[in-house]
Design a protein around this motif. Structure first.
Motif, PDB file in Angstrom:
ATOM      1  N   GLN A  84     -73.443  69.304 120.743  1.00  0.00           N
ATOM      2  CA  GLN A  84     -73.904  70.689 120.731  1.00  0.00           C
ATOM      3  C   GLN A  84     -72.732  71.659 120.687  1.00  0.00           C
ATOM      4  O   GLN A  84     -72.774  72.676 119.988  1.00  0.00           O
ATOM      5  CB  GLN A  84     -74.759  70.981 121.966  1.00  0.00           C
ATOM      6  CG  GLN A  84     -75.418  72.357 121.939  1.00  0.00           C
ATOM      7  CD  GLN A  84     -76.360  72.514 120.760  1.00  0.00           C
ATOM      8  OE1 GLN A  84     -77.350  71.799 120.633  1.00  0.00           O
ATOM      9  NE2 GLN A  84     -76.051  73.455 119.864  1.00  0.00           N
TER      10      GLN A  84
ATOM     11  N   ARG B 117     -71.476  71.737 117.107  1.00  0.00           N
ATOM     12  CA  ARG B 117     -72.387  72.489 116.236  1.00  0.00           C
ATOM     13  C   ARG B 117     -72.271  73.993 116.493  1.00  0.00           C
ATOM     14  O   ARG B 117     -72.290  74.802 115.559  1.00  0.00           O
ATOM     15  CB  ARG B 117     -73.824  72.028 116.442  1.00  0.00           C
ATOM     16  CG  ARG B 117     -74.803  72.644 115.433  1.00  0.00           C
ATOM     17  CD  ARG B 117     -76.233  72.186 115.687  1.00  0.00           C
ATOM     18  NE  ARG B 117     -76.370  70.750 115.518  1.00  0.00           N
ATOM     19  CZ  ARG B 117     -76.637  69.899 116.505  1.00  0.00           C
ATOM     20  NH1 ARG B 117     -76.793  70.352 117.757  1.00  0.00           N
ATOM     21  NH2 ARG B 117     -76.754  68.617 116.277  1.00  0.00           N
TER      22      ARG B 117
ATOM     23  N   ASP C 268     -76.546  76.718 121.564  1.00  0.00           N
ATOM     24  CA  ASP C 268     -77.594  75.713 121.342  1.00  0.00           C
ATOM     25  C   ASP C 268     -78.208  75.832 119.947  1.00  0.00           C
ATOM     26  O   ASP C 268     -79.429  75.736 119.762  1.00  0.00           O
ATOM     27  CB  ASP C 268     -78.689  75.821 122.411  1.00  0.00           C
ATOM     28  CG  ASP C 268     -78.140  75.583 123.816  1.00  0.00           C
ATOM     29  OD1 ASP C 268     -77.186  74.791 123.949  1.00  0.00           O
ATOM     30  OD2 ASP C 268     -78.653  76.208 124.770  1.00  0.00           O
TER      31      ASP C 268
ATOM     32  N   THR D 166     -79.169  74.818 116.103  1.00  0.00           N
ATOM     33  CA  THR D 166     -79.725  73.593 115.535  1.00  0.00           C
ATOM     34  C   THR D 166     -79.191  73.378 114.124  1.00  0.00           C
ATOM     35  O   THR D 166     -78.589  74.281 113.523  1.00  0.00           O
ATOM     36  CB  THR D 166     -81.257  73.682 115.476  1.00  0.00           C
ATOM     37  OG1 THR D 166     -81.621  74.722 114.536  1.00  0.00           O
ATOM     38  CG2 THR D 166     -81.845  74.013 116.845  1.00  0.00           C
ATOM     39  N   GLU D 167     -79.439  72.194 113.598  1.00  0.00           N
ATOM     40  CA  GLU D 167     -79.063  71.937 112.209  1.00  0.00           C
ATOM     41  C   GLU D 167     -79.861  72.840 111.270  1.00  0.00           C
ATOM     42  O   GLU D 167     -79.359  73.249 110.221  1.00  0.00           O
ATOM     43  CB  GLU D 167     -79.286  70.464 111.857  1.00  0.00           C
ATOM     44  CG  GLU D 167     -78.331  69.501 112.550  1.00  0.00           C
ATOM     45  CD  GLU D 167     -76.874  69.723 112.168  1.00  0.00           C
ATOM     46  OE1 GLU D 167     -76.598  70.159 111.027  1.00  0.00           O
ATOM     47  OE2 GLU D 167     -75.990  69.469 113.020  1.00  0.00           O
ATOM     48  N   SER D 168     -81.071  73.184 111.645  1.00  0.00           N
ATOM     49  CA  SER D 168     -81.865  74.116 110.829  1.00  0.00           C
ATOM     50  C   SER D 168     -81.219  75.495 110.801  1.00  0.00           C
ATOM     51  O   SER D 168     -81.211  76.173 109.762  1.00  0.00           O
ATOM     52  CB  SER D 168     -83.290  74.220 111.379  1.00  0.00           C
ATOM     53  OG  SER D 168     -83.961  72.987 111.266  1.00  0.00           O
ATOM     54  N   ASP D 169     -80.671  75.929 111.940  1.00  0.00           N
ATOM     55  CA  ASP D 169     -79.936  77.200 111.969  1.00  0.00           C
ATOM     56  C   ASP D 169     -78.775  77.160 110.981  1.00  0.00           C
ATOM     57  O   ASP D 169     -78.507  78.133 110.260  1.00  0.00           O
ATOM     58  CB  ASP D 169     -79.383  77.471 113.372  1.00  0.00           C
ATOM     59  CG  ASP D 169     -80.463  77.783 114.392  1.00  0.00           C
ATOM     60  OD1 ASP D 169     -81.534  78.287 113.993  1.00  0.00           O
ATOM     61  OD2 ASP D 169     -80.227  77.522 115.592  1.00  0.00           O
TER      62      ASP D 169
END
Length: 522
Positions: free
Chosen positions: A134, A137, A163, A165-168
């Protein structure tokens, strides 16, 4: 009462970072400033349509931005920033921690608590193993966020702060790509609306006076460079390229590093430019007294042969470039406006400087300062912001008998040809060009033209900037190797072996750092 005319010229330039052998970008600065300043600066003027300005775009920068926009630019650092964390190798993770924290800390890290927290942990190398998936990322996402135009940075991600995400990350990459895609259309649109003028620079950013005659300012320079054909080629290519990209033939020229001479003025005029701009030091060196009582002489255009020459106010330009970021935005904007209003009514003030690099050192990328500055100018009836072509059409120009050779840096060329390392680099250029001309007609035409393109790239000013003892950075070895790469490619394309000694770094103070040249292209 005639207003004081104010012209801003923002010079947009990055070295040509593409490695022609590996077909990849060795540094990501064209991309990073693309997602931040190259788009954000003209877009800001949507709010201030009366504040007309000049943007000077270097063709070799536009080439790089176009490759990023098409998705054809192979850039390892950009790819690293978007690579899924579960696909990162141990070396990848190490590079994320090492490479994805920008400087300066005060303006690009401290304002974002989570990013700054990770940066402080990174400063302790013993804690690198403690970075979780995390954490990694979050570093990736924040690197992209801080290098994004202030007004297009996703507020939801900034507020989220951690926090991610990979989608972010996927959504952020899509947005960054859209910003890069929008850069050239934004300049075209603002030009068509009459808010900005687009001027240009010789194609690969060479120092034209040195190309024409390396001894123009110092007869003791030990290397002879006399390449007026290349100087014309760099200028004429720039004119054609910019007309094709932006639909209008550029009227104006900011010669690389503000470097001018009599011959440069005549050449620029013959190619088709109507005006050029440089530093006030050149006007003084040309015999115009700019002492305090005669300072007003700076604030008017001059005519040398058939071209109009504008001279920037160095103090005002440097205040934006190096000082105003240290004071509150409103205070800095008021101070600049006050200083401009001290010149006589009817005068013309040119403020010219880098259009991207200063904003890294300003809070909020300088947008607060610029908004207050442009608002103050737009609302003050005694001031009028004009493009340089608008100034040319409205003001009479005084004849100048002689345009002294020099650049914005101390009105000379010492940075680019004053050190033995510079001399060695220029000797490589001269040697490569001589070999190239001797092989004309003896090698396939396509190969010859590829070699000539490499020569034009090698003539750029950015390589010599880092040679000698004037400037240094952690990337000296990369610039050194990339310059020699271009020289080596010339010999390869014309079917000659790489000359002895070309593998040796030119810069001697690399402190053990050395970047090897790539093998010749297939």
């Amino acid at each position: 009462m005639q207003p004081i005319l104010v012209s801003f010229l923002w010079h947009m330039h990055q070295p040509f970072y593409k490695d022609p052998v590996r077909q990849c970008y060795v540094m990501p600065w064209a991309y990073l400033h693309g997602t931040k300043d190259y788009f954000g600066m003209p877009a800001l003027l949507e709010e201030f349509p009366q504040v007309h300005q000049t943007f000077n775009l270097v063709p070799s920068l536009v080439l790089q931005l176009e490759e990023y926009a098409r998705g054809e630019a192979r850039d390892a650092l950009v790819e690293l920033a978007f690579k899924p964390v579960d696909q990162l190798t141990a070396e990848d993770r190490s590079q994320v921690i090492k490479q994805l924290f920008p400087v300066p800390v005060r303006t690009m890290l401290q304002p974002f608590p989570r990013y700054f927290e990770l940066y402080e942990r990174r400063s302790d190398s013993s804690r690198h193993q403690a970075f979780s998936d995390q954490d990694i990322r979050d570093i990736q996402v924040w690197w992209t966020l801080v290098w994004m135009d202030q007004d297009r940075r996703p507020k939801d991600l900034v507020e989220k702060g951690r926090d991610f995400t990979e989608s972010d990350k996927i959504a952020l990459r899509r947005l960054a790509g859209q910003i890069i895609n929008d850069i050239i259309p934004e300049y075209r649109r603002m030009q068509e609306r009459g808010v900005i003028e687009i001027s240009t620079t010789p194609f690969y950013h060479p120092i034209l006076p040195i190309l024409i005659d390396s001894r123009v300012d110092d007869r003791n320079v030990p290397v002879v460079v006399e390449l007026p054909f290349d100087a014309r080629e760099q200028l004429s290519r720039a004119l054609t390229f910019m007309r094709d990209r932006f639909g209008v033939t550029p009227q104006g020229l900011w010669p690389s590093e503000g470097s001018v001479s009599n011959d440069v003025a005549l050449l620029a005029s013959s190619v088709g430019f109507r005006w050029l701009a440089t530093d006030e030091g050149i006007l003084s060196k040309s015999g115009v007294d700019l002492s305090w009582d005669n300072r007003r002489r700076l604030y008017q255009p001059y005519k040398r042969a058939d071209i109009t020459v504008f001279f920037r106010d160095r103090t005002l330009s440097d205040l934006i470039g190096f000082q105003y970021m240290n004071a509150p935005a409103s205070e800095s904007a008021r101070d600049l406006i006050r200083r401009v209003k001290e010149v006589p009514n009817g005068s013309h003030v040119l403020i010219a400087l880098d259009g991207e690099n200063p904003w890294d050192y300003y809070p909020n990328s300088g947008r607060d300062f610029l908004r207050r500055l442009f608002e103050g100018i737009q609302e003050d009836s005694s001031l009028e912001a004009v493009t340089l072509s608008e100034a040319l059409n409205r003001l009479p120009a005084q004849n100048l008998d002689w345009l002294a050779p020099g650049s914005w840096a101390n009105a000379n060329f010492q940075i680019w040809i004053g050190h033995p390392e510079d001399h060695l680099a220029w000797r490589w250029i001269v040697r490569a060009r001589e070999a190239l001309m001797q092989r004309k007609g003896q090698v396939p035409e396509e190969n010859w033209h590829l070699a000539y393109e490499e020569l034009l790239v090698a003539e750029g000013s950015d390589w010599m900037w880092w040679f000698g003892n004037d400037f240094s950075s952690d990337d000296d070895a990369i610039f050194d190797a990339l310059f020699r790469q271009h020289i080596g490619n010339i010999f390869h394309f014309i079917g000659l072996p790489e000359p002895e000694g070309l593998n040796e770094p030119i810069k001697k103070s690399l402190g053990g750092r050395k970047t090897a040249m790539a093998p010749p292209p297939p």
